[in-house]
Design a protein around this motif. Structure first.
Motif, PDB file in Angstrom:
ATOM      1  N   ALA A 138      -5.807   1.742  -1.167  1.00 35.73           N
ATOM      2  CA  ALA A 138      -5.111   2.976  -0.977  1.00 35.73           C
ATOM      3  C   ALA A 138      -3.828   3.025  -1.873  1.00 35.73           C
ATOM      4  CB  ALA A 138      -4.663   3.090   0.328  1.00 35.73           C
ATOM      5  N   GLY A 139      -3.852   4.331  -2.485  1.00 37.10           N
ATOM      6  CA  GLY A 139      -2.837   4.431  -3.514  1.00 37.10           C
ATOM      7  C   GLY A 139      -2.976   4.245  -4.762  1.00 37.10           C
ATOM      8  N   VAL A 140      -4.116   3.685  -5.162  1.00 35.03           N
ATOM      9  CA  VAL A 140      -4.701   3.526  -6.669  1.00 35.03           C
ATOM     10  C   VAL A 140      -5.216   4.882  -7.290  1.00 35.03           C
ATOM     11  CG1 VAL A 140      -6.164   2.411  -8.214  1.00 35.03           C
ATOM     12  CG2 VAL A 140      -4.792   1.002  -6.589  1.00 35.03           C
ATOM     13  N   PRO A 141      -6.062   5.581  -6.352  1.00 35.47           N
ATOM     14  CA  PRO A 141      -6.406   6.883  -6.575  1.00 35.47           C
ATOM     15  C   PRO A 141      -5.606   7.776  -6.765  1.00 35.47           C
ATOM     16  CG  PRO A 141      -7.827   5.967  -4.573  1.00 35.47           C
ATOM     17  CD  PRO A 141      -6.835   4.986  -5.193  1.00 35.47           C
ATOM     18  N   VAL A 142      -4.732   7.929  -6.315  1.00 41.75           N
ATOM     19  CA  VAL A 142      -3.340   8.706  -6.384  1.00 41.75           C
ATOM     20  C   VAL A 142      -2.631   8.715  -7.915  1.00 41.75           C
ATOM     21  CG1 VAL A 142      -1.226   9.866  -5.647  1.00 41.75           C
ATOM     22  CG2 VAL A 142      -3.064   9.311  -4.052  1.00 41.75           C
ATOM     23  N   LEU A 143      -2.472   7.235  -8.093  1.00 42.49           N
ATOM     24  CA  LEU A 143      -2.006   6.935  -9.443  1.00 42.49           C
ATOM     25  C   LEU A 143      -3.073   7.278 -10.687  1.00 42.49           C
ATOM     26  CD1 LEU A 143      -0.176   3.543  -8.552  1.00 42.49           C
ATOM     27  CD2 LEU A 143       0.795   5.818  -8.750  1.00 42.49           C
ATOM     28  N   ALA A 144      -4.298   6.900 -10.348  1.00 42.20           N
ATOM     29  CA  ALA A 144      -5.155   7.391 -11.673  1.00 42.20           C
ATOM     30  C   ALA A 144      -5.416   8.742 -11.735  1.00 42.20           C
ATOM     31  CB  ALA A 144      -6.408   6.729 -11.044  1.00 42.20           C
ATOM     32  N   ALA A 145      -5.303   9.574 -10.609  1.00 41.94           N
ATOM     33  CA  ALA A 145      -5.032  11.192 -10.770  1.00 41.94           C
ATOM     34  C   ALA A 145      -4.044  11.406 -11.742  1.00 41.94           C
ATOM     35  CB  ALA A 145      -5.351  11.751  -9.493  1.00 41.94           C
ATOM     36  N   ALA A 146      -2.861  11.069 -11.244  1.00 44.50           N
ATOM     37  CA  ALA A 146      -1.551  11.454 -12.031  1.00 44.50           C
ATOM     38  C   ALA A 146      -1.764  10.813 -13.419  1.00 44.50           C
ATOM     39  CB  ALA A 146      -0.556  10.576 -11.399  1.00 44.50           C
ATOM     40  N   LEU A 162     -12.874   6.645  -7.177  1.00 44.17           N
ATOM     41  CA  LEU A 162     -11.983   5.464  -6.685  1.00 44.17           C
ATOM     42  C   LEU A 162     -11.826   5.203  -5.225  1.00 44.17           C
ATOM     43  CD1 LEU A 162      -9.282   5.543  -9.429  1.00 44.17           C
ATOM     44  CD2 LEU A 162     -11.206   4.100  -9.643  1.00 44.17           C
ATOM     45  N   VAL A 163     -11.816   6.287  -4.703  1.00 43.35           N
ATOM     46  CA  VAL A 163     -11.616   6.291  -3.102  1.00 43.35           C
ATOM     47  C   VAL A 163     -12.426   5.217  -2.611  1.00 43.35           C
ATOM     48  CG1 VAL A 163     -11.715   7.659  -0.952  1.00 43.35           C
ATOM     49  CG2 VAL A 163     -10.383   8.556  -2.816  1.00 43.35           C
ATOM     50  N   PRO A 164     -13.666   5.224  -2.820  1.00 42.82           N
ATOM     51  CA  PRO A 164     -14.485   4.065  -2.076  1.00 42.82           C
ATOM     52  C   PRO A 164     -14.235   2.827  -2.361  1.00 42.82           C
ATOM     53  CG  PRO A 164     -15.868   6.077  -2.796  1.00 42.82           C
ATOM     54  CD  PRO A 164     -14.656   6.186  -3.379  1.00 42.82           C
ATOM     55  N   VAL A 165     -13.837   2.449  -3.712  1.00 44.25           N
ATOM     56  CA  VAL A 165     -13.651   1.184  -4.158  1.00 44.25           C
ATOM     57  C   VAL A 165     -12.417   0.692  -4.215  1.00 44.25           C
ATOM     58  CG1 VAL A 165     -15.939   1.361  -5.258  1.00 44.25           C
ATOM     59  CG2 VAL A 165     -13.928   2.177  -6.603  1.00 44.25           C
ATOM     60  N   ALA A 166     -11.142   1.480  -4.534  1.00 45.66           N
ATOM     61  CA  ALA A 166     -10.084   1.119  -4.571  1.00 45.66           C
ATOM     62  C   ALA A 166      -8.991   1.109  -3.633  1.00 45.66           C
ATOM     63  CB  ALA A 166      -9.509   1.995  -6.034  1.00 45.66           C
ATOM     64  N   LEU A 185     -10.788  16.986 -13.658  1.00 43.42           N
ATOM     65  CA  LEU A 185     -10.801  15.658 -14.088  1.00 43.42           C
ATOM     66  C   LEU A 185     -10.120  14.622 -12.918  1.00 43.42           C
ATOM     67  CD1 LEU A 185     -10.329  15.866 -17.855  1.00 43.42           C
ATOM     68  CD2 LEU A 185     -12.252  15.455 -16.587  1.00 43.42           C
ATOM     69  N   ALA A 186      -8.808  15.325 -12.415  1.00 47.62           N
ATOM     70  CA  ALA A 186      -8.463  14.099 -11.616  1.00 47.62           C
ATOM     71  C   ALA A 186      -8.878  14.227 -10.269  1.00 47.62           C
ATOM     72  CB  ALA A 186      -6.723  14.995 -11.323  1.00 47.62           C
ATOM     73  N   VAL A 187      -9.425  15.487  -9.866  1.00 51.81           N
ATOM     74  CA  VAL A 187     -10.372  15.249  -8.739  1.00 51.81           C
ATOM     75  C   VAL A 187     -11.478  14.136  -9.007  1.00 51.81           C
ATOM     76  CG1 VAL A 187     -11.971  16.571  -7.252  1.00 51.81           C
ATOM     77  CG2 VAL A 187      -9.868  17.689  -7.689  1.00 51.81           C
ATOM     78  N   VAL A 188     -12.310  14.422 -10.055  1.00 48.52           N
ATOM     79  CA  VAL A 188     -13.368  13.239 -10.247  1.00 48.52           C
ATOM     80  C   VAL A 188     -12.830  12.187 -10.360  1.00 48.52           C
ATOM     81  CG1 VAL A 188     -15.187  12.789 -11.884  1.00 48.52           C
ATOM     82  CG2 VAL A 188     -14.604  15.158 -11.430  1.00 48.52           C
ATOM     83  N   VAL A 189     -11.773  11.583 -10.901  1.00 45.31           N
ATOM     84  CA  VAL A 189     -11.369  10.228 -10.889  1.00 45.31           C
ATOM     85  C   VAL A 189     -11.101   9.967  -9.432  1.00 45.31           C
ATOM     86  CG1 VAL A 189      -9.437   8.861 -11.788  1.00 45.31           C
ATOM     87  CG2 VAL A 189     -10.643  10.329 -13.152  1.00 45.31           C
ATOM     88  N   THR A 232       0.858  -1.139   0.015  1.00 45.86           N
ATOM     89  CA  THR A 232      -0.022   0.135   0.184  1.00 45.86           C
ATOM     90  C   THR A 232       0.795   1.195   0.096  1.00 45.86           C
ATOM     91  OG1 THR A 232      -1.782  -1.046   1.007  1.00 45.86           O
ATOM     92  CG2 THR A 232      -1.664   1.294   1.323  1.00 45.86           C
ATOM     93  N   SER A 233       1.806   1.259   1.001  1.00 45.01           N
ATOM     94  CA  SER A 233       2.852   2.411   0.812  1.00 45.01           C
ATOM     95  C   SER A 233       3.486   2.484  -0.426  1.00 45.01           C
ATOM     96  CB  SER A 233       3.852   2.207   2.023  1.00 45.01           C
ATOM     97  OG  SER A 233       4.846   3.273   2.041  1.00 45.01           O
ATOM     98  N   THR A 234       3.770   1.538  -1.163  1.00 45.95           N
ATOM     99  CA  THR A 234       4.579   1.735  -2.259  1.00 45.95           C
ATOM    100  C   THR A 234       3.657   2.209  -3.610  1.00 45.95           C
ATOM    101  OG1 THR A 234       6.151  -0.214  -1.689  1.00 45.95           O
ATOM    102  CG2 THR A 234       5.923   0.333  -4.170  1.00 45.95           C
ATOM    103  N   LEU A 235       2.592   1.733  -3.567  1.00 45.24           N
ATOM    104  CA  LEU A 235       1.707   2.211  -4.449  1.00 45.24           C
ATOM    105  C   LEU A 235       1.342   3.909  -4.151  1.00 45.24           C
ATOM    106  CD1 LEU A 235      -1.668  -0.339  -4.530  1.00 45.24           C
ATOM    107  CD2 LEU A 235       0.250   0.399  -6.519  1.00 45.24           C
ATOM    108  N   LEU A 236       1.288   4.282  -3.133  1.00 51.93           N
ATOM    109  CA  LEU A 236       1.010   5.482  -2.942  1.00 51.93           C
ATOM    110  C   LEU A 236       2.081   6.312  -3.226  1.00 51.93           C
ATOM    111  CD1 LEU A 236      -1.301   7.570  -2.023  1.00 51.93           C
ATOM    112  CD2 LEU A 236      -0.675   7.303   0.080  1.00 51.93           C
ATOM    113  N   GLY A 237       3.463   5.954  -3.014  1.00 54.89           N
ATOM    114  CA  GLY A 237       4.718   6.480  -3.113  1.00 54.89           C
ATOM    115  C   GLY A 237       5.255   6.520  -4.494  1.00 54.89           C
TER     116      GLY A 237
END
Length: 217
Positions: A186-194, A180-184, A172-176, A58-63
Motif C-alpha cells: 500500500a502506498g507504492v502505487p500512488v507514488l508510482a502514479a505520481a 501495481l495494486v495487486p502486487v505492491a 498512464l498513471a491509471v494504468v501504472v 504504510t501510512s508514510t508511503l501513502l502520505g
C-alpha cells in the motif's frame, strides 16, 4: 467539496474505533496526521493485526505524495514563519487542486486556505462523530461514504483534463496504478502514479501558464 470530504470522515472515525482505537486516539490521529489516505492505510494495517512499524511505514508511503504537493504550492503561496508551517499541514489533495486551478495570485491564496481550512474543520468534526457512533453506524460503505472523497476530488481534477497532454498523463498513471495494486505494498502505487507525472514533466515540460496580476487588470 469540504462537506463531501468531511462526510468521508464519518467512515474513518467509525472504522478506526472498530479497528481498536479509542475515540480520543481517533480524534488526535485525524488532527495531527490529516491526510485521509494515510489514515485509512494506518488503521487498515492495525485492523489486520499488523505491527505499529508496518502501520506507520504504510501510512508514510501513502502520505509521501503530499511532499510533491508542497513543491507545487510553496512557490505559489510564498509564505514564511508560522503561516508556512500551517500551510504545510493543510497541503492535501483538495487544497492543492483548488489552488493550482486559479488564475490570479490572490485567488490561488484564497482557494488554498478556503479549501484547506474547510476540509480540516469538517473532516475532524465528522471523524469525531463517526468515532462516537462506532459500531452503531454499521458498515460505512453501505451509506456510500467511502466514495465521497474520491468523487469530490474527481470533480476538481476533471476540468484540468481538457488538454490532450493531461489526458495522456492521467491515463498512464491509471494504468501504472492498476498494474501495481495487486502486487505492491500500500502506498507504492500512488507514488508510482505520481512518478509518471514527474517523468512526463521532465521529458516534455509544459509551456508555463501565465497568470493575471492586479496590474494586468
Amino acid at each position: 467539496m469540504a462537506v463531501a470530504t468531511g462526510l468521508y470522515g464519518i467512515s474513518f472515525g467509525a472504522l478506526a474505533v472498530v479497528a481498536g482505537l479509542t475515540v480520543a486516539q481517533t480524534a488526535v490521529l485525524s488532527l495531527l496526521l490529516f491526510t485521509g489516505g494515510s489514515q485509512f492505510a494506518l488503521i487498515g494495517v492495525v485492523a489486520a493485526g499488523g505491527s505499529p512499524v508496518a502501520a506507520v511505514a504504510t501510512s508514510t508511503l501513502l502520505g509521501a505524495r503530499n511532499m510533491l504537493y508542497g513543491a507545487v504550492v510553496s512557490p505559489l503561496l510564498s509564505l514564511r514563519g508560522w503561516r508556512r508551517a500551517a500551510a504545510a499541514h493543510l497541503t492535501i489533495d483538495e487544497s492543492t487542486a483548488v489552488a493550482v486551478g486559479q488564475r490570479t495570485p490572490a485567488a490561488v491564496r484564497a482557494g488554498f486556505w478556503t479549501a484547506g481550512v474547510g476540509v480540516f474543520v469538517l473532516w475532524n468534526a465528522f471523524t469525531l462523530a463517526g468515532a462516537l457512533a462506532g459500531d452503531a453506524l454499521g458498515d460505512p460503505r453501505a451509506w456510500g461514504l467511502d466514495a465521497a472523497a474520491g468523487a469530490a476530488f474527481l470533480a476538481l481534477v476533471w476540468p484540468r483534463l481538457a488538454e490532450r497532454r493531461a489526458q495522456v498523463v492521467a491515463g498512464l498513471a491509471v494504468v501504472v496504478t492498476l498494474a501495481l495494486v495487486p502486487v505492491a505494498p500500500a502506498g507504492v502505487p500512488v507514488l508510482a502514479a505520481a512518478a509518471v507525472a514527474v517523468v512526463a514533466g521532465a521529458v516534455a515540460p509544459a509551456a508555463p501558464r501565465r497568470t493575471t496580476s492586479e496590474d494586468d487588470r
